[in-house]
Write a protein that holds these residues in place. Sequence first.
Motif, PDB file in Angstrom:
ATOM      1  N   GLU A  63       0.822  -1.201   0.000  1.00 38.53           N
ATOM      2  CA  GLU A  63       0.000   0.000   0.000  1.00 38.53           C
ATOM      3  C   GLU A  63       0.861   1.259   0.000  1.00 38.53           C
ATOM      4  OE1 GLU A  63      -2.735   1.128   3.453  1.00 38.53           O
ATOM      5  OE2 GLU A  63      -3.945  -0.231   2.222  1.00 38.53           O
ATOM      6  N   ILE A  64       0.445   2.239  -0.793  1.00 38.29           N
ATOM      7  CA  ILE A  64       1.085   3.558  -0.802  1.00 38.29           C
ATOM      8  C   ILE A  64      -0.011   4.608  -0.809  1.00 38.29           C
ATOM      9  CG2 ILE A  64       3.202   2.810  -1.968  1.00 38.29           C
ATOM     10  CD1 ILE A  64       2.012   3.980  -4.592  1.00 38.29           C
ATOM     11  N   TYR A  65       0.360   5.830  -0.525  1.00 39.38           N
ATOM     12  CA  TYR A  65      -0.584   6.947  -0.566  1.00 39.38           C
ATOM     13  C   TYR A  65      -0.159   7.934  -1.639  1.00 39.38           C
ATOM     14  CZ  TYR A  65      -2.865   5.451   3.700  1.00 39.38           C
ATOM     15  OH  TYR A  65      -3.583   4.741   4.625  1.00 39.38           O
ATOM     16  N   LYS A  71      -3.449   3.519  -2.633  1.00 37.26           N
ATOM     17  CA  LYS A  71      -3.215   2.707  -3.833  1.00 37.26           C
ATOM     18  C   LYS A  71      -2.314   1.544  -3.457  1.00 37.26           C
ATOM     19  CE  LYS A  71      -5.311   5.347  -6.870  1.00 37.26           C
ATOM     20  NZ  LYS A  71      -6.423   4.891  -7.649  1.00 37.26           N
ATOM     21  N   ARG A  72      -2.135   0.622  -4.410  1.00 38.32           N
ATOM     22  CA  ARG A  72      -1.209  -0.493  -4.227  1.00 38.32           C
ATOM     23  C   ARG A  72      -0.341  -0.590  -5.472  1.00 38.32           C
ATOM     24  NH1 ARG A  72      -1.542  -4.402  -0.677  1.00 38.32           N
ATOM     25  NH2 ARG A  72      -3.205  -4.451   0.829  1.00 38.32           N
ATOM     26  N   LYS A  83      16.875   0.768  -1.419  1.00 38.80           N
ATOM     27  CA  LYS A  83      16.202   1.903  -2.067  1.00 38.80           C
ATOM     28  C   LYS A  83      15.491   1.384  -3.312  1.00 38.80           C
ATOM     29  CE  LYS A  83      18.996   5.735  -0.476  1.00 38.80           C
ATOM     30  NZ  LYS A  83      19.832   5.184   0.513  1.00 38.80           N
ATOM     31  N   PRO A  84      14.311   1.934  -3.630  1.00 42.82           N
ATOM     32  CA  PRO A  84      13.588   1.473  -4.823  1.00 42.82           C
ATOM     33  C   PRO A  84      14.447   1.636  -6.072  1.00 42.82           C
ATOM     34  CG  PRO A  84      12.200   2.897  -3.488  1.00 42.82           C
ATOM     35  CD  PRO A  84      13.583   2.982  -2.922  1.00 42.82           C
ATOM     36  N   TRP A  85      14.544   0.563  -6.837  1.00 39.04           N
ATOM     37  CA  TRP A  85      15.363   0.561  -8.043  1.00 39.04           C
ATOM     38  C   TRP A  85      14.487   0.427  -9.295  1.00 39.04           C
ATOM     39  CZ3 TRP A  85      16.685  -3.840 -11.226  1.00 39.04           C
ATOM     40  CH2 TRP A  85      17.698  -3.576 -12.155  1.00 39.04           C
ATOM     41  N   VAL A 111       5.899   8.735  -5.392  1.00 43.00           N
ATOM     42  CA  VAL A 111       5.969   8.229  -4.026  1.00 43.00           C
ATOM     43  C   VAL A 111       7.138   7.257  -3.863  1.00 43.00           C
ATOM     44  CG1 VAL A 111       4.709   6.940  -2.248  1.00 43.00           C
ATOM     45  CG2 VAL A 111       3.479   8.494  -3.768  1.00 43.00           C
ATOM     46  N   ILE A 112       7.400   6.481  -4.907  1.00 43.49           N
ATOM     47  CA  ILE A 112       8.465   5.478  -4.903  1.00 43.49           C
ATOM     48  C   ILE A 112       9.483   5.890  -5.970  1.00 43.49           C
ATOM     49  CG2 ILE A 112       9.010   3.035  -5.224  1.00 43.49           C
ATOM     50  CD1 ILE A 112       5.999   2.515  -4.618  1.00 43.49           C
ATOM     51  N   PRO A 113      10.533   6.599  -5.586  1.00 48.93           N
ATOM     52  CA  PRO A 113      11.470   7.157  -6.571  1.00 48.93           C
ATOM     53  C   PRO A 113      12.435   6.114  -7.152  1.00 48.93           C
ATOM     54  CG  PRO A 113      12.196   7.680  -4.362  1.00 48.93           C
ATOM     55  CD  PRO A 113      10.887   6.971  -4.220  1.00 48.93           C
ATOM     56  N   ALA A 114      11.907   5.198  -7.942  1.00 48.50           N
ATOM     57  CA  ALA A 114      12.719   4.147  -8.551  1.00 48.50           C
ATOM     58  C   ALA A 114      13.443   4.675  -9.789  1.00 48.50           C
ATOM     59  CB  ALA A 114      11.826   2.965  -8.925  1.00 48.50           C
TER      60      ALA A 114
END
Length: 148
Positions: A63-65, A71-72, A83-85, A111-114
């Motif tokens: 889950e993320i916001y 959201k998911r 760290k998100p890749w 939100v997820i800086p990949a």
Amino acid sequence: MIQIQFPEPDFKVMKEGDKTLIFDRFRKKYVVLTPEEWVRQNFLQYLVQVLQYPASLIAVEKEIYLGEMKKRFDIVVYNRDAKPWMLIECKEMNVPLGPQTLEQAVRYKMVIPADYLVITNGNHTYCCTYRAETAGWHFLEALPGYGS
């Protein structure tokens, strides 16, 4: 577009009433085998078995916001520093991958800086990375090797 050849499946599948369930090794539980889940599970096996991405650094359906909206994401691969890749958005096979699918992944990237974004429906797969020097997305011809 990147060509993906899924490995031979070795999934644990069971029936529960009128539903078919598949065991998700990453979430360590049975989940309903929807068309999107079929793509997600096969893509996960491709990442681990074919590309040798470390299973211990892959997260599934967390889950993320986005602002106040819950959201998911489908799949996130982390680097060795946790760290998100790579952020991966899966769609079922009959859903065309268009600008709206990429836009959804880009919103999740806020939100997820990949480093890499991947969108796939099992038939078609695209991988891109944002290039600041050109202020645009650069599409790759293959998924990157882990850690590159």
